[in-house]
Design an enzyme around this catalytic site. Structure first.
Site: not given
Ligand SMILES: *Cc1c(COP(=O)(O)O)cnc(C)c1O
Length: 418
Positions: A51, A53, A197, A223, A226, A232
């Site tokens: 932990y 925080e 994003d 993220t 991807k 993750r």
């Molecule tokens: C995948 C994605 C997210 C969210 O990601 P999670 O890890 O699934 O919560 C946010 N914004 C965009 C543009 C995404 O493609």
């Protein structure tokens, strides 16, 4: 995994089966990838027991001698790789990262403006079913109906009409490069904060195969799992002036203790992403997507925007007389895994839409190049042209398995003996 096998045969078996599935199938889900064995090992490390925080040097628990070093390394590597002033590596995933940005800068009822979900935006950009659309006044911009691409004058007009506090650029299903300079101009004209994003294309930015939003955006969320090929998780990158607001919003704003094993694995993935090999990887992802697009175009498929500049393709199957769901299920039976997806101005329902989405990040990780993309395009055409033909699906699944055996996926080399 001897201990796991002894303790819990059921879960052990399911992991083995999932490993085999990932080894034997052509995985074209645009948001997925294969992490390296090094990333996998860090993900499964003892940092899951800890932990912590707070932030390095300001924790609420003792015993942070090594956690602090891990988190600081992850932050430094992200700053160096993307050229960001400040980075927070604690968000549990992409959705909470976006929520933290909203908490940092706006109040319930304030206006946000993002790309509409059916046009390629993400749930967290203001969809009515998401907290982003329930707690905020969410407005959206759409794609141009004729070109299927972004119309910046229309976005500007929308922004001037609704005066958002936050303008959001970024997507989950758009196959073209975004004009970040233009988004910046629009944000300035309406005095909005610009949030980019880059969840889907962060790996391409890291590898120099996509323009970087960092010089233009106030805040960038991403993220890590991807195209960036990490565990993750997520990161928020921002200008120095927003550092405090972002850190406070992540913790204690919406989260408790960070997932330290994920942080360690993010650090490993960022080191990999800074390597020359990753530059080649990113360029190959785009080259593969372009070849797949050309192959499918030649077979009469209708690609939204006509093609791709990044890792993904969105196909409108209307002219093929097949729905996205029917095509996706037939392809899965043939060993080619993708997802059904709405297309812009889709007359069908989100749970049964007109299109499919494909991405090349995962197949490129296993070493597929242009020649394999042509094969995949031809298989997709054959299966989609006869979605009821189970014999063809079985035959194709075997051919897919044979091809995959010649290209062992990272971390799964022991399963694909060519
Ligand atoms: C995948 C994605 C997210 C969210 O990601 P999670 O890890 O699934 O919560 C946010 N914004 C965009 C543009 C995404 O493609």
């Amino acid at each position: 995994m001897n201990n796991l096998q002894q303790q819990d045969q059921e879960i052990y078996d399911l992991i083995q089966q999932e490993e085999q599935r990932q080894a034997d199938k052509i995985r074209l889900i645009a948001s997925e990838n294969y992490v390296s064995s090094a990333v996998m090992e860090a993900t499964g490390s003892v940092f899951t027991n800890k932990y912590s925080e707070g932030y390095a040097g300001k924790r609420y628990y003792e015993g942070q001698q090594y956690v602090d070093q891990v988190e600081l390394l992850a932050i430094q590597r992200a700053k160096d790789l993307f050229g960001a002033d400040h980075v927070n590596v604690q968000p549990y995933s992409g959705s909470p990262a976006n929520l933290a940005v909203y908490l940092a800068f706006i109040k319930p009822g304030d206006t946000i403006l993002g790309m509409a979900l059916p046009h390629g935006g993400h749930l967290t950009h203001g969809s009515k079913v998401s907290i982003s659309g329930k707690y905020f006044n969410a407005e959206s911009y759409s794609l141009d109906q004729e070109t299927g691409t972004l119309d910046y004058d229309a976005i500007r007009a929308k922004a001037k009409a609704c005066k958002p506090k936050i303008l959001i650029a970024g997507h989950s299903a758009f196959s073209r490069v975004l004009d970040f300079a233009e988004f910046r101009k629009i944000a300035d004209e309406v005095n909005a904060l610009l949030l980019v994003d880059m969840a889907h294309f962060a790996g391409l930015v890291a590898g120099g195969a996509h323009p970087s939003p960092i010089p233009y955006a106030d805040v960038v969320t991403t993220t890590t799992h991807k195209s960036l090929r990490g565990p993750r998780g997520a990161m928020i990158l921002c200008k120095e002036e927003h550092a405090q607001a972002i850190d406070k919003a992540v913790f204690p704003g919406i989260q408790g203790g960070p997932h330290n094993s994920t942080t360690a694995a993010i650090a490993v993935a960022l080191k990999e992403a800074a390597s020359p090999a990753f530059k080649e990887y990113a360029a190959q992802i785009v080259a593969n997507a372009k070849t797949l697009a050309t192959t499918l175009n030649e077979q009469g498929f209708h690609l939204v925007t006509g093609g791709t500049d990044n890792h993904l393709l969105l196909i409108d199957l209307t002219n093929k007389g097949v729905t996205g769901k029917v095509a996706a299920k037939a392809l899965d039976a043939a060993g080619i895994v993708l997802n059904y997806n709405a297309v812009p101005f889709d007359p069908r329902k989100p749970f049964d839409p007109s299109g499919v989405r494909l991405g090349t990040s995962a197949v490129t990780s296993r070493g597929f190049k242009e020649a394999e993309m042509v094969k995949i395009g031809n298989w997709i055409n054959a299966i989609v042209s006869a979605p009821e033909d189970q014999a063809l699906q079985a035959e194709t699944a075997q051919a897919v398995k044979d091809l995959c055996a010649a290209f062992p996926a990272p971390g799964l080399e022991h399963l694909s003996k060519g």
